[in-house]
Design a protein around this motif. Structure first.
Motif, PDB file in Angstrom:
ATOM      1  N   VAL A 118       0.829  -1.202   0.000  1.00 31.79           N
ATOM      2  CA  VAL A 118       0.000   0.000   0.000  1.00 31.79           C
ATOM      3  C   VAL A 118       0.865   1.255   0.000  1.00 31.79           C
ATOM      4  N   ARG A 119       2.042   1.167   0.598  1.00 32.28           N
ATOM      5  CA  ARG A 119       2.923   2.336   0.664  1.00 32.28           C
ATOM      6  C   ARG A 119       3.357   2.792  -0.724  1.00 32.28           C
ATOM      7  N   LEU A 120       3.336   1.897  -1.727  1.00 30.81           N
ATOM      8  CA  LEU A 120       3.650   2.322  -3.085  1.00 30.81           C
ATOM      9  C   LEU A 120       2.630   3.336  -3.586  1.00 30.81           C
ATOM     10  N   ARG A 125       3.993   9.627  -6.886  1.00 29.49           N
ATOM     11  CA  ARG A 125       4.148  11.047  -7.191  1.00 29.49           C
ATOM     12  C   ARG A 125       2.963  11.583  -7.982  1.00 29.49           C
ATOM     13  N   ILE A 126       2.471  10.803  -8.950  1.00 31.65           N
ATOM     14  CA  ILE A 126       1.383  11.308  -9.785  1.00 31.65           C
ATOM     15  C   ILE A 126       0.118  11.510  -8.961  1.00 31.65           C
ATOM     16  N   THR A 130      -1.422  15.224  -8.636  1.00 33.14           N
ATOM     17  CA  THR A 130      -2.800  15.441  -9.089  1.00 33.14           C
ATOM     18  C   THR A 130      -3.653  16.026  -7.985  1.00 33.14           C
ATOM     19  N   LEU A 131      -3.587  15.441  -6.801  1.00 33.29           N
ATOM     20  CA  LEU A 131      -4.379  15.956  -5.685  1.00 33.29           C
ATOM     21  C   LEU A 131      -3.956  17.377  -5.335  1.00 33.29           C
ATOM     22  N   TYR A 182      -3.018  10.574 -14.183  1.00 38.17           N
ATOM     23  CA  TYR A 182      -3.307   9.894 -12.924  1.00 38.17           C
ATOM     24  C   TYR A 182      -4.080   8.599 -13.154  1.00 38.17           C
ATOM     25  N   VAL A 183      -5.094   8.646 -14.001  1.00 38.15           N
ATOM     26  CA  VAL A 183      -5.857   7.432 -14.293  1.00 38.15           C
ATOM     27  C   VAL A 183      -4.961   6.385 -14.929  1.00 38.15           C
ATOM     28  N   ASN A 184      -4.112   6.803 -15.855  1.00 36.54           N
ATOM     29  CA  ASN A 184      -3.191   5.866 -16.500  1.00 36.54           C
ATOM     30  C   ASN A 184      -2.232   5.258 -15.477  1.00 36.54           C
ATOM     31  N   GLY A 185      -1.682   6.094 -14.599  1.00 41.72           N
ATOM     32  CA  GLY A 185      -0.758   5.589 -13.589  1.00 41.72           C
ATOM     33  C   GLY A 185      -1.422   4.664 -12.592  1.00 41.72           C
TER      34      GLY A 185
END
Length: 444
Positions: A118-120, A125-126, A130-131, A182-185
């Motif tokens: 989960v830490r990944l 970064r993305i 984004t946020l 972000y969606v792609n990542g």
């Protein structure tokens, strides 16, 4: 190696001096609040600067008595107000979508892969960018709305948010582009192959930062004069501020030897440093040297990557999941990591001051520790999965070719134990022969 110099099989290893803020930087990367907070502050500063420009623009036009131009700007501002209001409400919707996608991705990763991956997602970064941009755009839009004035006479208007409106539109465009990225990542992070690759790359970064050498005889460090205990909260030893520890030991003319390994759980009163050859540094000099948290990190933990890969393979081999192909993918990276560290001495890090004197000795896992961590638990669960046993045997055979002669004993032991487990688990001789045939793809 790029971050160190190995001078011999048992020689000294010179490591690059770590940056002072490296532990702090790593800790901030494990948080979700820092980047959005910086973005909100930056948004306020940007709005203030844009508002000052708009005010100056109106003042110059009023001084030149450009009534028609002021009137046109005032009309543009009224139209822009509608757009800015729409942006403000739309950004809240986008923020809700980002949070929803993030929570779904984290839930899937925790349930299908391992809770430790989960830490990944937290460190992504993305996701943070984004946020941050979404929140900054929302706040900027709200602050821009406060700049609109209701005066009908353009000569009485003190500010026309023209620059602010243009910046708001540019931030919206940036937000849309980041949302696509972000969606792609996030979709990539839901694929097990990409997750395993990320873990492997983080593990290799740790290995490059930690060239190691055999644990020296304590006599080389001088007599042990004192021990320093941990006085903070209980938790996992996450990292050590190496530069601070080296500086404190140099001032006392001593050598500090870290007693627990990175990743060990420590409680108050546990000895964390042994002092050799000089008086112990004061508590103030060692303040914030040892960082304790609730979970392990990659920063200085050489075995954490193997722990995560092993967890993923064990979850895949459980009866509830029954996915030996994922276990083979994890084994690929485990073998790759073990092969990369096989030629190098392991046991301890020697950190030096500017004069080249050893000031801090930091224990790291030995070669048998790493082999056991990467293979033991998977081997215990793999006997009934010929795809996994074949891949493990092929990996062990490759490691036997790459590892020095004095490091082959743990590999030979695991190979023999795996063969014994298959013989106990598989009753048919033909199936046993098939399961014990090395294959780098498992079952291609």
């Amino acid at each position: 190696m790029s971050d160190g110099l190995l001078t011999g099989a048992l020689g000294e290893v010179r490591v690059r001096r770590p940056r002072m803020l490296s532990p702090l930087r790593e800790h901030l990367r494990d948080t979700m609040w820092f980047a959005p907070t910086v973005g909100l502050v930056g948004s306020m500063v940007l709005w203030w600067a844009a508002a000052e420009l708009d005010t100056e623009l109106v003042r110059l036009l009023q001084d030149d008595e450009e009534y028609d131009t002021l009137k046109d700007l005032n009309q543009v501002a009224e139209d822009t107000k509608v757009v800015i209001s729409t942006i403000g409400s739309a950004m809240m919707t986008f923020i809700g979508v980002v949070f929803s996608i993030s929570l779904v991705a984290v839930q899937m990763a925790s349930g299908q892969f391992s809770p430790r991956v989960v830490r990944l997602y937290v460190r992504s970064r993305i996701t943070k960018i984004t946020l941050t941009v979404f929140l900054a755009t929302f706040l900027f839009s709200l602050m821009t709305l406060t700049s609109f004035e209701s005066e009908q006479d353009p000569r009485l208007v003190t500010n026309v948010p023209l620059v602010e409106g243009v910046l708001a539109l540019l931030m919206v465009l940036l937000s849309l582009l980041l949302f696509v990225a972000y969606v792609n990542g996030t979709l990539r992070m839901m694929r097990i192959g990409f997750v395993i690759d990320r873990i492997a790359r983080e593990s290799f970064r740790v290995a490059l930062k930690h060239p190691t050498e055999e644990v020296p005889d304590d006599g080389r460090l001088g007599p042990e004069t004192a021990r320093i205990t941990h006085e903070g909260r209980a938790g996992v030893l996450r990292d050590v501020n190496i530069a601070r520890a080296v500086r404190a030991a140099r001032r006392q003319g001593a050598v500090l030897r870290l007693l627990p390994r990175i990743g060990d759980f420590v409680v108050p009163g546990t000895p964390v440093f042994a002092v050799h050859g000089g008086p112990a540094p004061g508590r103030r000099a060692l303040r914030y040297t040892v960082s304790v948290g609730v979970e392990r990190t990659f920063h200085q933990d050489l075995g954490f990557g193997l722990r995560q890969l092993s967890d993923i393979a064990l979850r895949a081999l459980s009866p509830a999941v029954n996915d030996p192909t994922t276990a083979v993918q994890a084994l690929d990276r485990i073998i790759q990591f073990l092969a990369s560290v096989a030629p190098y001495p392991l046991g301890a890090l020697h950190h030096r001051d500017r004069r080249g004197t050893v000031r801090l000795v930091q224990p790291v896992p030995s070669w048998p520790d790493l082999v056991d961590l990467g293979l033991t638990e998977i081997r215990a669960c793999a006997a009934g999965h010929p795809q996994v046993t074949r891949r493990m045997l092929a990996g062990i055979d490759d490691l036997l070719l790459l590892a020095p002669a004095d490091r082959r004993a743990p590999l030979v032991r695991h190979r023999a134990l795996l063969a014994q487990a298959v013989e106990r688990m598989v009753p048919e001789a033909a199936d046993r022969d098939f399961a014990l045939l090395p294959d780098r793809q498992g079952i291609g």
